[in-house]
Design an enzyme around this catalytic site. Structure first.
Site, mmCIF file in Angstrom:
data_model
loop_
_atom_site.group_PDB
_atom_site.id
_atom_site.type_symbol
_atom_site.label_atom_id
_atom_site.label_comp_id
_atom_site.label_asym_id
_atom_site.label_seq_id
_atom_site.Cartn_x
_atom_site.Cartn_y
_atom_site.Cartn_z
ATOM 1 N N VAL A 296 0.823 -1.209 0.000
ATOM 2 C CA VAL A 296 0.000 0.000 0.000
ATOM 3 C C VAL A 296 0.860 1.264 0.000
ATOM 4 C CG1 VAL A 296 -0.229 0.283 2.506
ATOM 5 C CG2 VAL A 296 -2.134 0.946 1.002
ATOM 6 N N LYS B 225 13.114 -1.877 10.089
ATOM 7 C CA LYS B 225 12.138 -2.829 9.563
ATOM 8 C C LYS B 225 11.955 -3.924 10.613
ATOM 9 C CE LYS B 225 9.511 -4.472 6.205
ATOM 10 N NZ LYS B 225 8.381 -3.748 5.616
ATOM 11 N N ALA C 147 5.435 -5.330 8.557
ATOM 12 C CA ALA C 147 5.287 -6.117 7.323
ATOM 13 C C ALA C 147 3.799 -6.335 7.074
ATOM 14 C CB ALA C 147 6.006 -7.457 7.460
ATOM 15 N N THR D 95 -6.115 13.038 14.688
ATOM 16 C CA THR D 95 -5.313 12.324 13.689
ATOM 17 C C THR D 95 -5.167 13.171 12.431
ATOM 18 O OG1 THR D 95 -6.061 10.161 14.503
ATOM 19 C CG2 THR D 95 -5.139 10.238 12.275
#
Length: 213
Positions: free
Chosen positions: A14, A38, A117, A203
Site C-alpha cells: 500500500v 524494519k 510487514a 489524527t
C-alpha cells in the site's frame, strides 16, 4: 531515549516503505536525527530491500546499524507472511529481539520509525500479530492507505481496531500512486478526511504521490 513511531498500512503493497522514507526525510529536514527500522522483512536474501529504499529517500548511506542487522533483526527469503516465512526456515521470531534492537537505536536517534510487514493483523508467531506488538509496546501509529477499491473498508476497520486497543493514530497517509479510478480515489480521499475529522479529530490526514528515488 528517542521516540519510536510505528508505520503500518491497511494492506500489503500500500506504500508503507515510501511513506516511511518520506516521513524520515521530513523529520530530518526539521533538524532531528532519524533512523528507520524494519520489524521483519520477508522476500529478501542478503539485505532488506525496504531499508535500501528508506536510505535513498533520506539521501544517506547505509549506517553501521544497517550493516550489523540492528535495523532489520529478522530477514527471511520467502515472500509471505512473517509467521510462514519463519516456519519455512525453521526459525522462531522473538519479540524481545525486536524490542532490544529498537531500544539500541532509540539511544542514538531522536526518532526511530519502525515499519511493519503487511497490514496490522499480520501474524509473526502463532497467534501474535503486528497489532499485538504495537499495543504491547505502546507505540503511536502512522497508518498508510490508498484510493484503491476497498480501501475505505480496510481503513475504517484498521482505525476501529486501533481505537479498541487504545493505539494512538498520529497520521493517516493517503497514497496517490498508482493512480486508480479517479472518481473512486477522489471520493475515498474526501470520505476519509471527513471521517477522521468526525471520529479521530487528533489524527492528521496527509497525501503523497509518486517520487523519484
Amino acid at each position: 531515549m528517542g521516540k519510536v513511531i510505528f508505520i503500518s498500512g491497511i494492506d500489503t503493497d500500500v506504500g508503507k516503505t515510501i511513506a516511511t522514507g518520506l516521513y524520515a526525510r521530513e523529520l530530518m529536514n526539521q533538524g532531528f536525527s532519524v533512523i528507520t527500522q524494519k520489524m521483519i522483512q520477508t522476500g529478501c536474501r542478503a539485505f532488506s530491500d525496504d531499508l535500501l529504499v528508506h536510505r535513498k529517500i533520506q539521501k544517506i548511506d547505509l549506517t553501521e546499524d544497517d550493516l550489523n542487522g540492528t535495523t532489520c533483526p529478522y530477514l527471511f527469503e520467502y515472500p509471505c507472511s512473517p509467521h510462514l516465512a519463519a516456519k519455512q526456515e525453521g526459525r522462531h521470531i522473538e519479540a524481545k529481539k525486536i524490542e532490544k534492537s529498537t531500544a539500541l537505536l532509540a539511544k542514538k536517534y531522536d526518532y526511530v520509525l519502525l515499519e511493519g510487514a503487511g497490514g496490522l493483523m499480520v501474524p509473526y508467531h502463532n497467534w501474535e500479530t503486528t497489532l499485538d506488538y504495537i499495543q504491547n509496546q505502546g507505540y503511536p501509529l502512522v497508518l498508510v492507505t490508498s484510493g484503491k477499491l476497498g480501501s475505505i473498508n480496510h481503513t475504517l476497520l484498521s482505525l476501529e481496531v486501533c481505537k479498541t486497543r487504545n493505539i494512538n493514530v498520529l497520521r493517516v497517509l493517503y497514497n496517490l500512486y498508482p493512480e486508480y479510478d479517479p472518481i473512486i480515489s477522489e471520493e475515498t480521499q474526501r470520505y476519509l478526511k471527513h471521517y477522521l475529522a468526525q471520529f479521530f479529530p487528533h489524527t492528521q490526514f496527509e497525501s503523497f504521490g509518486k517520487i523519484a528515488i
